[in-house]
Scaffold this motif. Structure first.
Motif, PDB file in Angstrom:
ATOM      1  N   ALA A 211       0.999  -3.845  21.291  1.00  0.00           N
ATOM      2  CA  ALA A 211       2.176  -4.564  20.777  1.00  0.00           C
ATOM      3  C   ALA A 211       2.016  -4.892  19.298  1.00  0.00           C
ATOM      4  N   LEU A 212       0.800  -5.326  18.914  1.00  0.00           N
ATOM      5  CA  LEU A 212       0.555  -5.622  17.505  1.00  0.00           C
ATOM      6  C   LEU A 212       0.690  -4.373  16.643  1.00  0.00           C
ATOM      7  N   LEU A 213       0.196  -3.228  17.138  1.00  0.00           N
ATOM      8  CA  LEU A 213       0.307  -1.988  16.386  1.00  0.00           C
ATOM      9  C   LEU A 213       1.777  -1.601  16.211  1.00  0.00           C
ATOM     10  N   GLU A 214       2.560  -1.734  17.260  1.00  0.00           N
ATOM     11  CA  GLU A 214       3.978  -1.413  17.157  1.00  0.00           C
ATOM     12  C   GLU A 214       4.675  -2.333  16.162  1.00  0.00           C
ATOM     13  N   GLN A 215       4.347  -3.633  16.231  1.00  0.00           N
ATOM     14  CA  GLN A 215       4.946  -4.571  15.289  1.00  0.00           C
ATOM     15  C   GLN A 215       4.523  -4.264  13.862  1.00  0.00           C
ATOM     16  N   ARG A 216       3.228  -3.920  13.678  1.00  0.00           N
ATOM     17  CA  ARG A 216       2.721  -3.599  12.341  1.00  0.00           C
ATOM     18  C   ARG A 216       3.452  -2.395  11.760  1.00  0.00           C
ATOM     19  N   GLU A 217       3.581  -1.342  12.580  1.00  0.00           N
ATOM     20  CA  GLU A 217       4.267  -0.153  12.100  1.00  0.00           C
ATOM     21  C   GLU A 217       5.728  -0.460  11.785  1.00  0.00           C
ATOM     22  N   GLY A 218       6.347  -1.271  12.655  1.00  0.00           N
ATOM     23  CA  GLY A 218       7.741  -1.605  12.414  1.00  0.00           C
ATOM     24  C   GLY A 218       7.940  -2.411  11.144  1.00  0.00           C
ATOM     25  N   VAL A 219       7.050  -3.380  10.905  1.00  0.00           N
ATOM     26  CA  VAL A 219       7.179  -4.221   9.711  1.00  0.00           C
ATOM     27  C   VAL A 219       6.875  -3.412   8.454  1.00  0.00           C
ATOM     28  N   LEU A 220       5.765  -2.652   8.478  1.00  0.00           N
ATOM     29  CA  LEU A 220       5.359  -1.906   7.290  1.00  0.00           C
ATOM     30  C   LEU A 220       6.419  -0.901   6.860  1.00  0.00           C
ATOM     31  N   HIS A 221       6.972  -0.206   7.821  1.00  0.00           N
ATOM     32  CA  HIS A 221       7.930   0.841   7.480  1.00  0.00           C
ATOM     33  C   HIS A 221       9.363   0.335   7.450  1.00  0.00           C
ATOM     34  N   GLY A 222       9.554  -0.940   7.767  1.00  0.00           N
ATOM     35  CA  GLY A 222      10.885  -1.507   7.726  1.00  0.00           C
ATOM     36  C   GLY A 222      11.190  -2.268   6.449  1.00  0.00           C
ATOM     37  N   VAL A 223      10.139  -2.795   5.774  1.00  0.00           N
ATOM     38  CA  VAL A 223      10.389  -3.555   4.553  1.00  0.00           C
ATOM     39  C   VAL A 223      10.755  -2.607   3.421  1.00  0.00           C
ATOM     40  N   LYS A 224      11.557  -3.129   2.490  1.00  0.00           N
ATOM     41  CA  LYS A 224      11.979  -2.310   1.352  1.00  0.00           C
ATOM     42  C   LYS A 224      10.945  -2.299   0.250  1.00  0.00           C
ATOM     43  N   GLU A 225      10.053  -3.285   0.218  1.00  0.00           N
ATOM     44  CA  GLU A 225       9.003  -3.302  -0.784  1.00  0.00           C
ATOM     45  C   GLU A 225       7.888  -2.340  -0.380  1.00  0.00           C
ATOM     46  N   GLY A 226       7.282  -1.731  -1.375  1.00  0.00           N
ATOM     47  CA  GLY A 226       6.173  -0.819  -1.096  1.00  0.00           C
ATOM     48  C   GLY A 226       4.900  -1.591  -0.816  1.00  0.00           C
ATOM     49  N   VAL A 227       4.121  -1.109   0.134  1.00  0.00           N
ATOM     50  CA  VAL A 227       2.836  -1.715   0.486  1.00  0.00           C
ATOM     51  C   VAL A 227       1.793  -0.605   0.472  1.00  0.00           C
ATOM     52  N   LEU A 228       0.716  -0.825  -0.280  1.00  0.00           N
ATOM     53  CA  LEU A 228      -0.366   0.153  -0.395  1.00  0.00           C
ATOM     54  C   LEU A 228      -1.687  -0.584  -0.232  1.00  0.00           C
ATOM     55  N   ALA A 229      -2.529  -0.113   0.675  1.00  0.00           N
ATOM     56  CA  ALA A 229      -3.823  -0.743   0.943  1.00  0.00           C
ATOM     57  C   ALA A 229      -4.946   0.138   0.425  1.00  0.00           C
ATOM     58  N   LEU A 230      -5.956  -0.500  -0.176  1.00  0.00           N
ATOM     59  CA  LEU A 230      -7.115   0.189  -0.730  1.00  0.00           C
ATOM     60  C   LEU A 230      -8.379  -0.404  -0.155  1.00  0.00           C
ATOM     61  N   ASP A 231      -9.397   0.437   0.056  1.00  0.00           N
ATOM     62  CA  ASP A 231     -10.690  -0.096   0.452  1.00  0.00           C
ATOM     63  C   ASP A 231     -11.513  -0.421  -0.798  1.00  0.00           C
ATOM     64  N   LEU A 232     -12.745  -0.858  -0.581  1.00  0.00           N
ATOM     65  CA  LEU A 232     -13.570  -1.285  -1.712  1.00  0.00           C
ATOM     66  C   LEU A 232     -13.966  -0.123  -2.611  1.00  0.00           C
ATOM     67  N   GLN A 233     -13.869   1.111  -2.124  1.00  0.00           N
ATOM     68  CA  GLN A 233     -14.209   2.290  -2.928  1.00  0.00           C
ATOM     69  C   GLN A 233     -12.983   2.856  -3.659  1.00  0.00           C
ATOM     70  N   GLY A 234     -11.845   2.197  -3.549  1.00  0.00           N
ATOM     71  CA  GLY A 234     -10.655   2.664  -4.238  1.00  0.00           C
ATOM     72  C   GLY A 234      -9.924   3.779  -3.517  1.00  0.00           C
ATOM     73  N   ARG A 235     -10.193   3.957  -2.217  1.00  0.00           N
ATOM     74  CA  ARG A 235      -9.480   4.968  -1.440  1.00  0.00           C
ATOM     75  C   ARG A 235      -8.261   4.336  -0.760  1.00  0.00           C
ATOM     76  N   VAL A 236      -7.206   5.103  -0.673  1.00  0.00           N
ATOM     77  CA  VAL A 236      -5.974   4.614  -0.052  1.00  0.00           C
ATOM     78  C   VAL A 236      -6.146   4.661   1.470  1.00  0.00           C
ATOM     79  N   THR A 237      -5.953   3.510   2.112  1.00  0.00           N
ATOM     80  CA  THR A 237      -6.083   3.446   3.568  1.00  0.00           C
ATOM     81  C   THR A 237      -4.747   3.302   4.266  1.00  0.00           C
ATOM     82  N   LEU A 238      -3.718   2.909   3.541  1.00  0.00           N
ATOM     83  CA  LEU A 238      -2.409   2.730   4.167  1.00  0.00           C
ATOM     84  C   LEU A 238      -1.332   2.801   3.093  1.00  0.00           C
ATOM     85  N   VAL A 239      -0.251   3.497   3.406  1.00  0.00           N
ATOM     86  CA  VAL A 239       0.913   3.578   2.517  1.00  0.00           C
ATOM     87  C   VAL A 239       2.162   3.550   3.389  1.00  0.00           C
ATOM     88  N   ASN A 240       3.060   2.602   3.129  1.00  0.00           N
ATOM     89  CA  ASN A 240       4.292   2.594   3.914  1.00  0.00           C
ATOM     90  C   ASN A 240       5.343   3.504   3.277  1.00  0.00           C
TER      91      ASN A 240
END
Length: 614
Positions: A211-240
């Motif tokens: 349920a949390l995964l479904e909500q996360r996917e829905g929120v991330l891909h539903g917002v109009k603002e861009g969200v980009l996650a990076l790890d400590l090595q500067g690699r992209v781990t998530l992009v909506n």
């Protein structure tokens, strides 16, 4: 079973791993026991065969076969060997498979219970497991030869399966203790793994995680603002989806480093934290983005960064339109005030009976303004760019400055094509120059001319110039020396640079009696180029003049020295014929906005740091 299915994830994992360990250990133990049993059978078969061959090779046995009653001699021999070797039985039979010796004396003289013809016929030994009168046993059979080498009988030695099983049972206790120890260790490991899984999943059950995964996917891909996650090595781990659209990325960019992505240096610096701060403004392609970089901590340990991207392109466009509307409104207000002053002057002259003077004043004022407008239109035939320069001239007059269009300005009609970028470049550079003179007044000289390679723009002012250390910084988006105001700041020069770079042109600045901005805007179709770096001038372009040289190279003199010379702008000299009505304070028809004192000479302000609006 239903209770197990409804149990928690940790319990299910523990039970499952315990069952797996039990099956693995039990299966291993079973395989070991079977293997050991086979080895014991082989060992006892070889032992029985060795005893049988020893019995068959005894001279007494061969001699007994030649006597009238062989059993009287062979029975004691067989019993003696049986007792000495620990075998369960020793049987001797003749070629007809009639027993001469057997543990059970009642069976002597009777036929063997198992077939021994193979040994009699081939004269070879045999080993195996058979069931006889004493039960199932491991057996070894050897032929008995006479002195001529003929088979005259056989010796059969057997060890009961019970004896083999007893020896196998003696090895079971250590095996069982080992199995038990492995089961206990496996159960403990299963418990630790289940506990670790519960801790890593924060005690959530599979349904809750889904349920949390479904909500996360829905929120991330539903917002109009861009969200980009990076790890400590500067690699992209998530992009909506919004971030992919704003940055022009794809699904395959997840897991890649920022250095491997098609981003400008400015965008990389903000994403990687080289340029820290809140609400960092970045121009990316044709969009104005605002970025915020926030650290992410899991269990009080930093695990990466989350960057939010907001598209402010439309907001910036509306803000600039509002600024232009405000500028136009101010110019109209100044003109209305100036027109009122003129009407008051005319009324006063009429009341004094100075009719001819009133007519002359009206004619002179009308002709002066017409000459000013026609002077701009003669040099700039493009109506959009000419209108911009007229509006900026009125704005300059209201702010106590003077805008001069240089004599070398020439823009033919139809040479600009779409004038949008030309208006943006000229408008931003002139606005920047006027802002630099807002406290001291002065002169802004503009040169616009079309050449074979495009539109060349030069805008210089008589302000304090730009601090040498900020020459390259002024073109960076978000950079400004203005006091804080509402609305986006630090974009004017950055947009100017982007517009020039998009068409393959360039823009640069140097100090020469004030700040001088020069730009080349090719008139061809724009081909997008990254705005990450300032485009260099083409080969052969003259280097910027050093400090102390005239601001306007075409005229060879500073703006303030041009008043009164032939070809000067109608607004360049106050009080002379052809002057702009707003050029002199205190004269009839002048606007109140010009009464702030005489324009400051070029370089006024000394070495004070210039405000660099952008």
């Amino acid at each position: 079973m239903r209770r197990l299915l409804n149990a928690s994830l940790g319990t299910q994992l523990f039970v499952l791993q315990t069952v797996i360990v039990f099956l693995a250990v039990g299966g291993t133990a079973g395989v070991w026991m079977e293997h050991t049993r086979v080895l014991l059978d082989r060992q006892y078969q070889q032992r029985a065969l060795a005893i049988a061959e020893s019995v068959a090779g005894l001279p007494q046995v061969r001699e007994a076969f030649g006597r009238p009653r062989p059993e009287l001699s062979l029975q004691p021999i067989a019993l003696g060997v049986q007792a000495a070797t620990g075998a369960d039985y020793v049987v001797i039979a003749n070629r007809d498979q009639i027993r001469y010796a057997h543990p059970n004396a009642a069976l002597i003289g009777k036929r063997l219970s198992t077939d021994g013809s193979e040994v009699m016929t081939n004269g070879r030994h045999w080993t195996g497991i058979q069931t006889g009168t004493l039960g199932r046993s491991v057996r070894g059979k050897a032929p008995i030869f006479d002195s001529s080498g003929q088979v005259i009988g056989l010796a059969s030695v057997g060890i009961l399966e019970g004896t083999v099983a007893d020896q196998l049972g003696e090895a079971l206790p250590p095996l069982l203790w080992t199995v038990l120890a492995v089961l206990v260790a496996g159960s403990a490991a299963a418990a630790l793994i289940a506990r670790r899984v519960r801790r890593q999943t924060f005690g959530l059950e599979p349904g809750e995680i889904a349920a949390l995964l479904e909500q996360r996917e829905g929120v991330l891909h539903g917002v109009k603002e861009g969200v980009l996650a990076l790890d400590l090595q500067g690699r992209v781990t998530l992009v909506n989806d919004a971030a992919r659209d704003l940055l022009g990325l794809s699904q395959h960019d997840v897991g890649r480093s920022l250095r491997e992505m098609p981003l400008s240096d400015r965008m990389r610096d903000v994403l990687d934290g080289v340029d820290p701060g809140d609400d960092r403004v970045v121009l990316h392609r044709d969009r104005v983005l605002v970025l915020n970089r926030t650290p992410v901590a899991v269990r009080e340990r930093q695990s990466g960064w989350v960057v939010t991207l907001r598209d402010r392109t439309e907001l910036v466009r509306l803000a600039r339109e509002l600024d232009q509307a405000s500028t136009t409104t101010g110019a109209l207000r100044a003109q209305a005030h100036e027109f009122a002053n003129r009407m008051h002057t005319v009324v006063g002259l009429l009341e004094l009976g100075e009719h001819e003077t009133a007519v002359s004043y009206i004619t002179q004022t009308t002709e002066a303004y017409s000459r000013h407008a026609s002077g701009i239109r003669e040099k700039v035939a493009d109506p959009t760019l000419a209108a911009l320069l007229l509006a900026k001239s009125a704005e300059a007059a209201e702010r106590g400055a003077t805008l001069v269009l240089s004599d070398d300005s020439r823009v033919e009609a139809g040479t600009l094509g779409d004038p949008h970028d030309a208006v943006l470049v000229v408008g931003n550079l002139v606005a920047n120059a006027l802002d630099a003179l807002q406290e001291t007044g002065g002169t802004v000289e503009v040169s616009v001319r079309t050449e074979a390679d495009g539109l060349r723009v030069r805008v210089g002012d008589s302000g304090p110039g730009i601090t040498p250390g900020l020459v390259h910084e002024v073109f960076r988006e978000g950079f400004t020396t203005k006091a804080a105001h509402a609305g986006p700041r630090g974009l004017g020069l950055a947009l100017t640079r982007q517009a020039c770079a998009r068409r393959g042109g360039w823009v640069r600045v140097h100090n020469a009696g004030g700040a001088v901005f020069t730009a080349l805007l090719p008139t061809g179709e724009p081909a997008f180029a990254s705005a990450g770096e300032l485009s260099p001038p083409p080969a052969g372009e003259p280097a910027p003049p050093s400090a102390g040289e005239p601001v306007f190279a075409s005229a060879g003199e500073s703006p303030s020295s041009r008043a009164g010379e032939p070809g000067e702008s109608p607004s360049s000299r106050a009080g002379e014929p052809g002057e702009s009505p707003s050029s002199r304070a205190g004269e009839p028809g002048e606007p109140p906005s010009s009464r702030t004192g005489e324009p400051a000479p070029p370089g006024a302000g000394g070495s004070a740091e210039r405000k660099v609006p952008s």
